[in-house]
Design a protein around this motif. Sequence first.
Motif, short mmCIF file in Angstrom:
data_model
loop_
_atom_site.label_atom_id
_atom_site.label_comp_id
_atom_site.label_asym_id
_atom_site.label_seq_id
_atom_site.Cartn_x
_atom_site.Cartn_y
_atom_site.Cartn_z
N VAL A 193 71.83 9.59 24.10
CA VAL A 193 70.69 8.71 23.37
C VAL A 193 70.44 7.47 24.44
N THR A 194 69.38 7.35 24.90
CA THR A 194 69.11 6.68 26.20
C THR A 194 68.12 5.59 25.75
N PRO A 195 68.16 4.26 26.59
CA PRO A 195 67.17 3.29 26.38
C PRO A 195 66.00 3.46 27.32
N PRO A 230 65.49 10.22 23.91
CA PRO A 230 65.01 9.17 24.99
C PRO A 230 64.47 7.78 23.82
N SER A 252 61.99 5.39 22.21
CA SER A 252 60.57 5.70 21.75
C SER A 252 59.43 4.95 22.54
N PHE A 273 76.01 7.50 24.73
CA PHE A 273 74.96 6.57 24.29
C PHE A 273 74.80 5.55 25.46
N THR A 274 73.77 5.06 25.76
CA THR A 274 73.45 3.79 26.62
C THR A 274 72.23 3.06 25.79
N LEU A 280 77.08 0.11 27.20
CA LEU A 280 76.34 -1.10 26.30
C LEU A 280 76.03 -2.35 27.11
N GLU A 295 72.41 -11.48 26.20
CA GLU A 295 71.45 -10.89 27.30
C GLU A 295 70.24 -11.42 27.29
P1 NAP Z 1 68.76 -0.04 21.99
O1 NAP Z 1 67.76 -0.70 21.08
O2 NAP Z 1 70.24 -0.05 21.54
O3 NAP Z 1 68.10 1.54 21.98
C1 NAP Z 1 68.86 2.50 22.77
C2 NAP Z 1 68.66 3.74 22.07
O4 NAP Z 1 69.10 3.91 20.70
C3 NAP Z 1 67.17 4.18 22.09
O5 NAP Z 1 67.00 5.50 22.26
C4 NAP Z 1 66.68 3.84 20.70
O6 NAP Z 1 65.79 4.35 19.95
C5 NAP Z 1 68.29 4.27 19.98
N1 NAP Z 1 68.62 3.62 18.68
C6 NAP Z 1 68.13 2.28 18.22
N2 NAP Z 1 68.42 2.17 17.18
C7 NAP Z 1 69.53 3.15 16.65
C8 NAP Z 1 70.23 3.53 15.33
N3 NAP Z 1 70.06 2.89 14.47
N4 NAP Z 1 70.74 4.94 15.60
C9 NAP Z 1 70.67 5.60 16.78
N5 NAP Z 1 69.97 5.29 17.66
C10 NAP Z 1 69.28 4.12 17.89
O7 NAP Z 1 68.65 -0.56 23.43
P2 NAP Z 1 67.11 -0.71 24.29
O8 NAP Z 1 66.84 -1.94 23.82
O9 NAP Z 1 66.43 0.44 24.28
O10 NAP Z 1 67.96 -0.99 25.80
C11 NAP Z 1 68.57 -2.27 26.29
C12 NAP Z 1 69.90 -2.30 25.92
O11 NAP Z 1 70.63 -1.31 26.65
C13 NAP Z 1 70.56 -3.70 26.44
O12 NAP Z 1 71.53 -4.12 25.77
C14 NAP Z 1 71.23 -3.14 28.16
O13 NAP Z 1 72.10 -3.88 28.32
C15 NAP Z 1 71.44 -1.76 27.57
N6 NAP Z 1 71.78 -0.91 28.67
C16 NAP Z 1 73.02 -0.54 29.13
C17 NAP Z 1 73.30 0.14 30.11
C18 NAP Z 1 74.73 0.59 30.61
O14 NAP Z 1 74.81 1.43 31.64
N7 NAP Z 1 75.73 -0.32 30.36
C19 NAP Z 1 72.38 0.57 31.00
C20 NAP Z 1 70.89 0.40 30.36
C21 NAP Z 1 70.74 -0.56 29.48
P3 NAP Z 1 64.22 3.84 19.73
O15 NAP Z 1 63.86 3.51 20.94
O16 NAP Z 1 63.68 4.75 18.95
O17 NAP Z 1 64.52 2.49 18.90
#
Ligand code: NAP
Length: 495
Positions: free
Chosen positions: A164-166, A192, A194, A243-244, A268, A398
Motif C-alpha cells: 500500500v503506497t502514498p 496505490p 487514489s 505500507f508507506t 510512516l 508534519e
Molecule cells: P495516507 O493517507 O496514510 O495514505 C497512504 C496509503 O494508504 C494510500 O494508498 C491510501 O489510500 C491508503 N489508506 C488510507 N486510509 C487507509 C485505510 N483506512 N486502510 C488502508 N489503507 C488506507 O498517506 P498519504 O497522505 O498518501 O502520504 C503521506 C504520508 O506518507 C506522510 O505522513 C508521509 O510522511 C508518509 N510517507 C512516508 C514515507 C517513508 O518512507 N517513511 C515515504 C513517503 C511518505 P487512498 O489514497 O485511497 O486514501
Amino acid sequence: MNISSGQFDEDADMSDYATFSHGLYIDGHWRPSSDGRMIDVVDPSTEAVIAQVPDATLADAAAAVDAAAKAATGWRETPPRKRSEILRRCFELMSERAEILAALISLENGKALRDARGEIAYAAEFFRWNAEEAVRISGEFGMAPSGANRIVVDYQPIGICLLVTPWNFPAAMATRKIAPALAAGCTVVLKPASETPLTAYALAALYEEAGVPPGVINVLTTSAPGPLTSAMLADPRVRKLSFTGSTGVGRILLAEAAKHVISCSMELGGNAPFIVFDDADLEAALDGAMVAKMRNAGEACTAANRLYVQAGIHDAFAEGLRERMVALKVGPGTDPDTECGPMITRKAVDKIERLVADAVDRGARILCGGTSLEHRGYFYPPTVLRDVPMDAEVAHEEIFGPVAPISRFDDEASVIARANDTEYGLAAYVYTRDIARGFRVASKIESGMIALNRGLMSDPAAPFGGVKQSGLGREGGQKHGIAEFMEAKYIAVTI
Ligand code: NAP
C-alpha cells in the motif's frame, strides 16, 4: 500509451492519459471494476479531472489475491538469475522512458518536472539494485553448539504481499517494495494512492513488457482502502503487508494485520530536524536546506520540518534561506521551469495555512510567503518563518509543504533534546565542520537516518526507515530491504 493492451507508445502525449479509461491490472489483464464505478484523477495544478480509474470492489480484491496465489509457485521456482534479468529489464525500460514517466508524475502529483525526473531515476534504481540482490540470497550452515547436529538456514519467499503506497512518490514508493518482493520470489498486490494511480498503471504495463509473468504483480485502485485492505489481510494466503503512508493509517493497518498475525513493514510519517551549528559551511548548509526542505515542494517524509540554527549563524542563515526561497519559481509541475509545484489537494493547503497561522499566533515572524496564492490549483508559496516557539504545532506535526520554520539554539545538549522531542524518528540533518561533533550528535538523535553535511540521504543501497512512530523495518540496503520479504527456515540435520 494504450493501457488496455499494455502497449507503451513513446509518441503518446499526456492527452492520452487524460482520455483513457484505465483498467485494474489483475492476472496480466486490464479490466473494469466489477461494478463499473470509477474514481476521478485530478491535476493539482488546475483542479481539472484528467482521467478516471476503476474503483475496485471486494470481488476485484479477491480476484487480485487469487491471481497472486496462482502465480506464486511459478515465480518462487523461477531461477534467481531469470528473476534478476526481468528486474534488470524493468530498470532499463524505466530509464529509457524516464521523460514520459516523469511527465506523468508531474501531471497527476503536481511536483516539478525536475523532481519527477529525480524520482524516476531513484525508482528505477530499486530494480537495478534488487536485480543484483536477487542472485545473492544465501543461507547459513553451521554446527549446533552441542555438536549433535548441523544448523541449516534457508531463506524463502514470505508469500503473497499486499503493498500500500502514498501519493507523494507514486513511482518510487511502489518500486521500493515491488523490486525486493519479486527478487525474494514473492508475488504482490499493489494498492496505490487514489490521488496518483496513473503512474502505478503505466508502470504495470512496463513490468509486463519487461517479462513479469501474469499474476506476479497485480494493481488495483479503490475509493474504499479500509474495507479492501481488511479483506485482503483476512485472506490466509496473504502473508505480508508493506505500507508507506501516514502514521495514523499505519496504526490502523498494524491493528488489522495483528488480527491475522501478518508480518508488517511500516514506512510512516516524519518530523525531521535540520540542525546547523555555528561552525557549519553557511553556503553548504543553505544548499542542503533547500534540498531537504524543497524537494517535492516539501511533500516528503524526510523533509526538513524544523530548522534549528545556532545563535552565531542564525541571522545569516535565515536571510540566506529567505533569499533562496523567494527566488523559486512556483507553477504547474509540468512546466519545465517550475521549481515548486502545487500541493496534492486543497486539504493539504488548508493544513499548511493552519500550521502557519498557529505559529504566527504564538510569536513566529514571517520572512517570506505565508499567504495562499489566489489562483486555480492547490498552490502555497515558499515560506520562511523565524522565532518559531517550541510549542508551535508546526514543530510537532508534519507540514508536508514549502514552509521552513526556523528556531535559534545555543548549545549542543539543548538542540539534541529539542530534536528528540517528537513522537517521530525518521530522518535528521546535521551541519557542522567538526566531524567528531557530527558523529556524536548523529548517535544521540533518535531517528533511523541522519544526513551529515548533506541535504539528501535516500539511496536504494542504504537501509531506509524510521524508529519510534516513524515505522518498523527497512527498505533498500544490503540485505535489509529484501529480508523484509523472506522467512528464515531452520532445518536441523544429523549427518
Ligand atoms: P495516507 O493517507 O496514510 O495514505 C497512504 C496509503 O494508504 C494510500 O494508498 C491510501 O489510500 C491508503 N489508506 C488510507 N486510509 C487507509 C485505510 N483506512 N486502510 C488502508 N489503507 C488506507 O498517506 P498519504 O497522505 O498518501 O502520504 C503521506 C504520508 O506518507 C506522510 O505522513 C508521509 O510522511 C508518509 N510517507 C512516508 C514515507 C517513508 O518512507 N517513511 C515515504 C513517503 C511518505 P487512498 O489514497 O485511497 O486514501
